[in-house]
Scaffold this motif. Sequence first.
Motif, mmCIF file in Angstrom:
data_model
loop_
_atom_site.group_PDB
_atom_site.id
_atom_site.type_symbol
_atom_site.label_atom_id
_atom_site.label_comp_id
_atom_site.label_asym_id
_atom_site.label_seq_id
_atom_site.Cartn_x
_atom_site.Cartn_y
_atom_site.Cartn_z
ATOM 1 N N SER A 132 0.991 -1.323 0.013
ATOM 2 C CA SER A 132 0.478 0.222 -0.280
ATOM 3 C C SER A 132 0.968 1.594 -0.094
ATOM 4 N N THR A 133 2.031 1.061 0.495
ATOM 5 C CA THR A 133 2.592 2.286 1.407
ATOM 6 C C THR A 133 3.316 2.612 -0.810
ATOM 7 N N ILE A 134 3.918 1.006 -1.025
ATOM 8 C CA ILE A 134 4.486 1.748 -2.731
ATOM 9 C C ILE A 134 4.011 2.059 -3.308
ATOM 10 N N LYS A 135 2.695 1.676 -3.696
ATOM 11 C CA LYS A 135 1.241 2.651 -5.155
ATOM 12 C C LYS A 135 1.231 3.649 -4.558
ATOM 13 N N ARG A 136 1.739 3.923 -2.916
ATOM 14 C CA ARG A 136 1.307 5.583 -2.999
ATOM 15 C C ARG A 136 3.224 6.288 -3.258
ATOM 16 N N LEU A 137 3.697 5.823 -3.202
ATOM 17 C CA LEU A 137 5.338 6.185 -3.456
ATOM 18 C C LEU A 137 4.989 5.898 -5.214
ATOM 19 N N LEU A 160 15.413 5.735 2.481
ATOM 20 C CA LEU A 160 14.887 4.130 3.086
ATOM 21 C C LEU A 160 13.108 4.672 3.500
ATOM 22 N N ILE A 161 12.511 4.024 2.770
ATOM 23 C CA ILE A 161 11.508 4.261 3.556
ATOM 24 C C ILE A 161 10.589 3.152 4.452
ATOM 25 N N SER A 162 10.873 2.913 5.454
ATOM 26 C CA SER A 162 10.837 2.370 6.519
ATOM 27 C C SER A 162 8.602 1.758 6.116
ATOM 28 N N ASP A 163 8.158 2.014 6.107
ATOM 29 C CA ASP A 163 6.727 1.227 6.566
ATOM 30 C C ASP A 163 6.492 0.635 4.800
ATOM 31 N N PHE A 208 23.727 4.938 6.254
ATOM 32 C CA PHE A 208 23.340 4.282 5.045
ATOM 33 C C PHE A 208 22.756 5.127 4.716
ATOM 34 N N ALA A 209 21.657 5.322 4.915
ATOM 35 C CA ALA A 209 20.429 6.077 4.448
ATOM 36 C C ALA A 209 19.671 6.909 5.478
ATOM 37 N N ASN A 210 19.009 7.828 4.899
ATOM 38 C CA ASN A 210 18.024 8.603 5.968
ATOM 39 C C ASN A 210 16.559 7.713 5.423
ATOM 40 N N VAL A 211 16.900 6.696 6.983
ATOM 41 C CA VAL A 211 15.485 6.316 6.765
ATOM 42 C C VAL A 211 13.934 7.011 7.733
ATOM 43 N N ILE A 212 13.275 7.457 6.812
ATOM 44 C CA ILE A 212 11.747 7.722 7.186
ATOM 45 C C ILE A 212 10.490 7.318 6.603
ATOM 46 N N THR A 213 9.295 7.340 7.537
ATOM 47 C CA THR A 213 7.872 7.226 6.640
ATOM 48 C C THR A 213 7.583 7.767 5.506
ATOM 49 N N SER A 214 7.036 6.845 4.322
ATOM 50 C CA SER A 214 6.146 7.386 3.985
ATOM 51 C C SER A 214 5.339 8.292 4.001
#
Length: 182
Positions: free
Chosen positions: A30-35, A134-137, A168-174
């Motif tokens: 669901s998150t990936i679809k929004r991205l 990096l999108i955690s969710d 290694f990455a900026n890890v955040i939510t969508s």
Amino acid sequence: MKKALLIIDVQNDYFPNGNCELYKPEEALSTIKRLLKDFRKQNLPVYYVQHVSTTQATFFIPETDGVQIHNDIEPLDTETVIVKHYPNSFYETNLYDELMKNEITDLVVCGMMTHMCIDTTVRAAKDYGYNITLISDGCATKDLEWNEVKIPANTVQSVYMTSLNHKFANVITSTEFLSETV
């Protein structure tokens, strides 16, 4: 700065009735679809990575439904699909060449499995000098076991996100990411 979305291994075998079901893969999807919708709306490049097994594997077997990219995020003809055979999306693939050809400097990463292909690819991308979000969710994993101790998927996810964050990455939510792009 030119950014692209990198969607790793969002394939049918990771979903219910697949050969390697993950913990809550639908939530990550669901998150990936929004991205994906956001990147397409902005006409930004999207790269898919598809794992195809070459050995005696139990999932991602060639010419099966399980190896297919989930149809909810089916690639457009204008989007690139990179086939890989190892956890590192750069290893023995043309991903690096494709990103260089399109002058990509920043990668927004999501996909599956956090503890394997996401972790390995993010670390490799950092070695190549990419700026990584990096999108955690937008990632999914599964329960693991070590020394007869079951490690719940939520713990696995938290450990990997924590270890990848900052170094290694900026890890955040969508939600955080999408609010930045408005």
